[in-house]
Design an enzyme around this catalytic site. Structure first.
Site, short mmCIF file in Angstrom:
data_model
loop_
_atom_site.label_atom_id
_atom_site.label_comp_id
_atom_site.label_asym_id
_atom_site.label_seq_id
_atom_site.Cartn_x
_atom_site.Cartn_y
_atom_site.Cartn_z
N GLU B 49 1.32 -1.04 0.29
CA GLU B 49 -0.04 0.37 0.27
C GLU B 49 0.48 1.21 0.13
O GLU B 49 1.67 1.47 0.92
CB GLU B 49 -0.80 -0.21 1.18
CG GLU B 49 -2.25 -0.60 0.93
CD GLU B 49 -2.82 -0.11 2.58
OE1 GLU B 49 -3.70 -1.01 2.42
OE2 GLU B 49 -3.00 0.81 3.34
N ASP B 60 -5.92 9.89 9.74
CA ASP B 60 -4.50 9.24 9.92
C ASP B 60 -4.45 9.72 11.61
O ASP B 60 -4.74 10.57 11.97
CB ASP B 60 -3.67 9.54 9.30
CG ASP B 60 -3.95 8.85 8.24
OD1 ASP B 60 -3.82 7.74 8.26
OD2 ASP B 60 -3.90 8.88 6.49
#
Lengths: 399, 271
Positions: B49, B60
């Site tokens: 990824e 995040d």
């Protein structure tokens, strides 16, 4: 079909929607259901209006600014006195509405973001009123600019968490509030302060703020026996302006002008005028909604600048983007210097110290009033009072 | 079959769980990112990824936020991320690579151009953290037209009705978020993850990867008892962050991945 209502997915034309992490979708659906259940509920609306009246002091006056109008030598300028609301700005309207909803949803912990601190203060106030836990996220640059509001929030029992990312202003505070929400979805209600974010926030905040325009419409009809020619309001996220404009949207003869922060220049990073295409404003997706954004060619969100913390934001509410796209509302800019001049002019001519945000609206009124005939009527939304800004202005004027 | 299908079929036939490492492109610089992709591919990554940095990464935690900031200081954009995929393919790397992004950078690049350049450089799929199924229609059709995967996220808070919608839009694999919250290492895996994977299996035959919070070999082993793969992101990004010399980053990440993939991890853990 009424063009001024969003569709089921929260879109006005191509603007709006829901662009959030999947974790937030169930809570957002729950919020939407809860909001639509109270939107047409007479008991809820009565409770809302009673609290605005008894706790917040509504209706706010519509004041004819005679000396200012005479000095400019044109239109009759009326000020919608949101600065006289409890806590000092229109932000309390939405905070009262959403806290009643949060209570109905059984939420015990309230989070909010704040730029100038006015929404943070309003949220801390309604949390104190109902004995709910309150956490407010605020950029550390804004905490510096608006230290009085930080202290007010703490006095009201809220926890103020400084956010050190990015430009340390409103956008960064919203990011951090979203991260808190995604982590504490079950317990927490996110009391968003502007007509921004994923559906249903832009609709809900607009509905709660529309009390401004409904009152103003009735008041001007009482005073002048006719509708105004033009409405002017500053636009950060866009809640005070959409609140004033919305009840007049169907009145085609009423011209409306939203005033963005022109800052100190036209380059990306020097202003917060999202509709300024030459200055970097383009359609994009930020913080849950599709609207105009200040961004670079890579789609990274730009830093913004404004003398006023409450207008210093890279995006704008999606309903404004729609109203701009169909030409129903015009958008203009006032620079830092023009706002500062208007701040002083209103203080001297009317004995009213306006918030620096609202001073942008006043600045635009100053520009256009003299070109209008003396029987023209203008309403400017005086969205907040300027007590919070006097230290900053004193510093800038070197007095 | 595309690279993702080949890889997950292989994992299934070998009866082992997949390892999906995440790094942010351009952290600390593009040359190191390229080394890291090649290294991860050699070290047993099933899928890589590759994060596209974004200025406002709301999903995040602090570790990946800081990595995105480092990458943005290098002015890394979508085109750089695509370019690096092309470069590792040119060096013979055939490990599936998916791009991990927020929607706005892709939208500004233009969805169709993005998909066609993904195809050209050899990227296999894309995961957009803030694109829920209700908003994914156009992009999904564009990607499907080029046999590129749209990896959709599912969360413990998603209702079954939502999981169904998510699986209808998903291809490649489904990414199950282990817990409500942002990315970042945690000491314990939440029990919600297993329940979510079970619920997802009712709606899809696609492989399911679990991510958010996984940082140790023990957690990976636990996850792969019920899921097809485990994503390790912040823990690897942290290794990058704590290595001041970029020339030493690859070696430190190699050591970390070796600890993460002890021999017993391959071959014995079935779901």
């Amino acid at each position: 079909m009424n063009n001024f209502q969003p569709d089921e997915r929260g879109y006005w034309g191509e603007f709006g929607g829901r662009f959030v992490p999947e974790t937030l979708m169930s809570p957002i659906e729950e919020l939407t259901d809860a909001y639509f259940a109270v939107r047409d509920d007479a008991d809820f609306q009565t409770e809302f209006l009673n609290l605005l009246q008894d706790f917040s002091g509504r209706p706010t006056p519509l004041f004819y600014a005679k000396r200012l109008s005479e000095r400019l030598g044109g239109a009759k300028i009326y000020l919608k006195r949101e600065d006289l609301s409890h806590t000092g700005s229109h932000k309390i309207n939405n905070a009262v509405g959403q806290i009643l909803l949060a209570r109905r949803m059984g939420k015990k912990r309230i989070i909010a973001e704040t730029g100038a601190g006015q929404h943070g203060v309003a949220t801390a106030t309604v949390c104190a009123l109902f004995g709910l836990e309150c956490v407010v996220y605020m950029g550390t640059e804004d905490m510096r600019r608006q230290s009085l509001n930080v202290f007010r929030m703490r006095l009201l029992g809220a926890e103020v968490r400084g956010v050190d990312a990015g430009a340390k202003t409103l956008k960064d505070a919203i990011n951090e509030a979203l991260r808190d929400w995604v982590t504490n979805v079950d317990s927490t209600y996110y009391l968003l302060g502007s007509a921004l974010g994923p559906h249903p926030y832009p609709l809900m905040v607009r509905d709660f703020q529309s009390v401004i325009g409904r009152e103003a419409r009735q008041q001007i009809l009482e005073k002048e026996n006719r509708l105004p020619d033009v409405l002017v309001a500053c636009v950060g996220g866009g809640s005070n302006s959409i609140g004033l404009f919305h009840p007049f949207l169907a009145d085609e003869a009423v011209r409306m002008i939203g005033v963005e922060a022109g800052g100190k220049g036209n380059n990306l990073g020097e202003h917060a005028a999202r509709f300024n295409k030459a200055g970097g404003g383009k359609i994009g997706v930020l913080q849950g909604t599709k609207s105009y954004l200040l961004q670079n060619d890579d789609g990274q969100i730009a830093l913004t600048h404004s003398i006023s913390a409450g207008l210093d934001y890279a995006s704008v509410g999606p309903e404004h983007a729609f109203l701009q796209s169909i030409g129903r509302v015009e958008y203009a800019m006032a620079t830092d210097d023009e706002a500062l001049e208007a701040f002083q002019m209103l203080s001297e001519t009317e004995g009213i110290i306006p918030a620096l945000e609202s001073s942008h609206g006043i600045a635009h009124a100053v520009k256009i009033a003299s070109e209008m005939p003396p029987d023209a009527i203008m309403i400017v939304n005086l969205s907040g009072r300027g007590d919070k800004d006097v230290d900053q202005v004193q510093e800038m004027l070197g007095k | 079959m595309n690279r993702l299908e080949v890889e997950f079929k292989k994992l299934k036939s070998e009866k082992r769980g997949g390892f999906i490492p995440f790094i942010v492109a351009g952290d600390p610089n593009l040359a190191t990112t390229k080394d890291l992709i090649l290294l991860l591919a050699e070290s047993g990554a099933s899928v890589i990824e590759l994060g596209v940095p974004f200025s406002d990464p709301v999903a995040d935690g602090v570790t990946i936020q800081a990595a995105a900031e480092r990458a943005l200081r290098n002015r890394i954009g979508v085109k750089d991320v695509l370019k690096i995929v092309g470069e590792v393919r040119a060096e013979g790397c055939e490990t599936p690579i998916i791009l991990f992004s927020y929607f706005n950078p892709i939208l500004q690049f233009r969805l169709e151009k993005f998909a066609s350049e993904m195809k050209t450089v050899g990227a296999d799929g894309v995961l957009i953290t803030d694109l829920v199924p209700e908003e994914a229609g156009d992009f999904q059709r564009i990607l499907a037209g080029k046999d590129l995967a749209l990896i959709m996220l599912a969360a413990p808070t998603s209702s079954n009705e939502r999981l169904k919608k998510i699986c209808e839009k998903a291809s490649g694999f489904v990414y199950a978020v282990s817990r409500a919250g942002v990315t970042g290492a945690r000491n314990e895996m939440s029990s919600e993850a297993e329940n979510l994977v079970k619920r997802l299996r009712q709606f899809t035959d696609l492989p399911i990867a679990v991510g958010f919070g996984i940082s140790t070999a023990a957690q990976m082993e636990e996850v792969c008892r019920y899921a097809d793969a485990a994503v390790v992101g912040s823990a690897i990004v942290k290794e990058i962050e704590r290595t001041p010399e970029s020339s030493e980053v690859a070696e430190n990440v190699r050591r970390f991945v070796k600890d993460l993939l002890p021999n017993e991890f391959s071959a014995t853990n079935l779901h």
